[in-house]
Write an enzyme that holds these catalytic residues in place. Structure first.
Site: not given
Ligand code: BES
Ligand code: ZN
Ligand code: MN
Length: 507
Positions: A256, A268, A279, A342
């Site tokens: 990724k 966010k 990321d 994803r």
């Molecule tokens: N890159 C993030 C995941 C992440 C968040 C990794 C914090 C490490 C620390 C990913 O793209 C993301 O934002 N995932 C969301 C998914 C949700 C919207 C279903 C998450 O984990 O909140």
């Molecule tokens: Zn992400």
């Molecule tokens: Mn994200």
């Protein structure tokens, strides 16, 4: 950093003209007649030094010992994790010393893997990030340039082999840390493409970097959707390492490469958003693996795929509710633009089919939920193939880069149902790491597949904020073991065919 392996007993170590000497002492040490043995005996007798892992005694200018600084470091029973702990502690104790070279000597014969663990720990402890700091910050900094590793039986072939492995893996880990650490404006998709191109110039390596036009032509609608809110053009990186016969099916690694994840329109919160520069840690780990492969040249074919882009909100950005068509032909309702990993991975997983791979492993900082579930100790492992899962679990243990298997029951996919597309990109808060994996699984039915969620393990927060280089160690351990078993019969063919037949048609 330059590493050297030398055959060395304590008497030799005592006579070595080195500015700093670390002596690793395991339980049950039996002192000889040399000056270092005398020091260890005295210090142990007085209770000032113990052999438990991480215990230290630093001294200066000891009688009969040439080195100025001497650090005794306990490594407990000598297990790899204890060696790592001892070496890390000892290098910490030498921080701020002006020594640019040091000798790291095992007081007793050590297993070959222990030599490797010492190299990796030393390299890890000595790494410092400098890319975006001015010279002024470094005027007092001392760069550790050379480490001599000494051990009584170091001339043995097994010892040499383990040592060489570790030196190359350490280089890969450093490269992964370096790229993951760089801020998003110093690690754009184009810059990652250039880094991959540089690796592609090494022997047995090849690299191709696709831009927006080529990606559009491939029909990677999910990947494009994530990139469309950013001014930085996306890149799709294809790295190839040819270590075995052309006909041999490769292992495909998919990393990724979100160079910054703001969440997009599903923005966010501001707190710690800077950490979303990490990321692209999955992508960085793939670059690190290729760096290590170049040094080791194992007999295996490996393909590295990196979809790289930013996830930002602007007037062109993808919106919640938008439906896009992935390269597989499946349509996706993007209910949350922050579940972008994803979306870029699913198209890369479809692209991977063209290599008829023996296994595909994707590596992604995919979900905060995985970091909550497993913390920073183990990466999350998901797999549709038990043999592949077992191999990765075992490689993680041996490579001191552990993971933990998570479930893929179909019931977890319930929440991904959509009224407006074949699938939705989010499935609610419960078991968020699993629903993300269930989403990916839909695109990975043509080959044995594993997914490593490294959201908790790829970097550390707080005062020690920085990339860890994980899971380069796990992946290299796995690949080297696969290369060693190359003579063994591959996956049962029947199983592979059914998976392919079940795959959704491609556009
Ligand atoms: N890159 C993030 C995941 C992440 C968040 C990794 C914090 C490490 C620390 C990913 O793209 C993301 O934002 N995932 C969301 C998914 C949700 C919207 C279903 C998450 O984990 O909140
Ligand atoms: Zn992400
Ligand atoms: Mn994200």
């Amino acid at each position: 950093m330059d590493f050297q392996l030398k055959s060395m007993r304590l008497a030799t170590a005592a006579a070595a003209k080195t500015p700093a000497l670390i002596v690793l002492v395991a339980d049950g040490f039996e002192p000889g007649g040399d000056a270092l043995s005398a020091l260890i005996r005295r210090a142990s007798g007085s209770g000032d030094f113990k052999t438990e892992a991480g215990a230290l005694l630093a001294s200066y200018g000891s009688a009969g010992i040439e080195a100025g600084r001497v650090v005794l470091a306990g490594i407990g029973d000598g297990h790899l994790a204890h060696v790592r702990k001892g070496v890390a502690a000892a290098l910490g104790a030498l921080k701020g010393s002006p020594a640019t070279t040091l000798t790291l000597c095992f007081a007793q014969p050590a297993a070959p893997a222990a030599l490797g663990a010492a190299v990796l720990a030393a390299s890890d402890a000595a790494y410092i990030y400098t890319a975006t700091k001015s010279k002024e910050t470094f005027k007092d900094h001392v760069d550790l340039r050379q480490v001599v590793v000494g051990e009584p039986d170091a001339t043995a072939t097994a010892a040499r082999g383990a040592f060489e492995y570790a030196v190359s893996i350490a280089e890969g880990v450093r490269l992964a840390r370096e790229w993951a650490n760089r801020p998003a404006n110093h690690a754009t998709p184009a810059m990652l493409g250039e880094a991959a191109r540089a690796l592609g110039k090494l022997p047995r390596m090849d690299c191709e970097v696709l831009g927006p036009k080529e990606v559009a032509k491939l029909g990677m609608g999910a990947f494009q959707a994530v990139a469309q809110g950013s001014g930085q053009a996306l890149r799709f990186i294809v790295l190839r390492y040819r270590g075995a016969a052309k006909a041999e099916a490769p292992v495909v690694l998919v990393g990724k490469g979100i160079t910054f994840d703001s969440g997009g329109i599903s923005l966010k919160p501001g707190l710690e958003m800077d950490e979303m520069k990490f990321d692209m840690s999955g992508a960085a780990s793939v670059l690190g693996v290729f760096r290590a492969l170049a040094g080791l040249r194992p007999r295996i074919n490996v393909v590295g795929l990196i979809p790289a882009c930013e996830n930002l909100p602007d007037g062109h950005a993808v919106k919640p509710g938008d439906v896009v068509t992935s390269m597989s032909g499946q349509t996706i309702e993007i209910l949350n633009t922050d579940a972008e990993g994803r979306l870029i991975l699913c198209d890369a997983l479809t692209y991977a089919e063209r290599f008829s791979p023996r296994a595909v492993i994707d590596i992604a900082t995919l979900t905060g939920a995985c970091a909550i579930a497993l913390g920073g100790v183990r990466s999350g492992l998901f797999s549709t193939d038990d043999a592949l899962a077992q191999a990765l679990l075992a490689a993680g243990e041996r490579g001191l880069d552990p993971c933990w298997r998570m479930p893929l029951d179909d019931e977890y996919a319930e929440g991904l149902k959509s009224n407006f597309a074949d699938v939705a990109n989010v499935g609610g808060r419960p078991a968020g790491a699993v629903t993300a994996a269930k989403f990916l699984q839909r695109f990975a039915s043509a080959y044995p597949w594993a997914h490593l969620d490294i959201a908790g393990t790829a970097w550390k927060s707080g005062a020690v904020k920085g990339a860890t280089g994980r899971p380069v160690g796990l992946l290299m351990q796995y690949l080297l073991e696969q290369a060693a078993h190359a003579a063994a019969p591959p996956q049962p063919a029947a199983q592979r065919k059914t998976a392919r037949a079940a795959a959704k048609p491609r556009r």
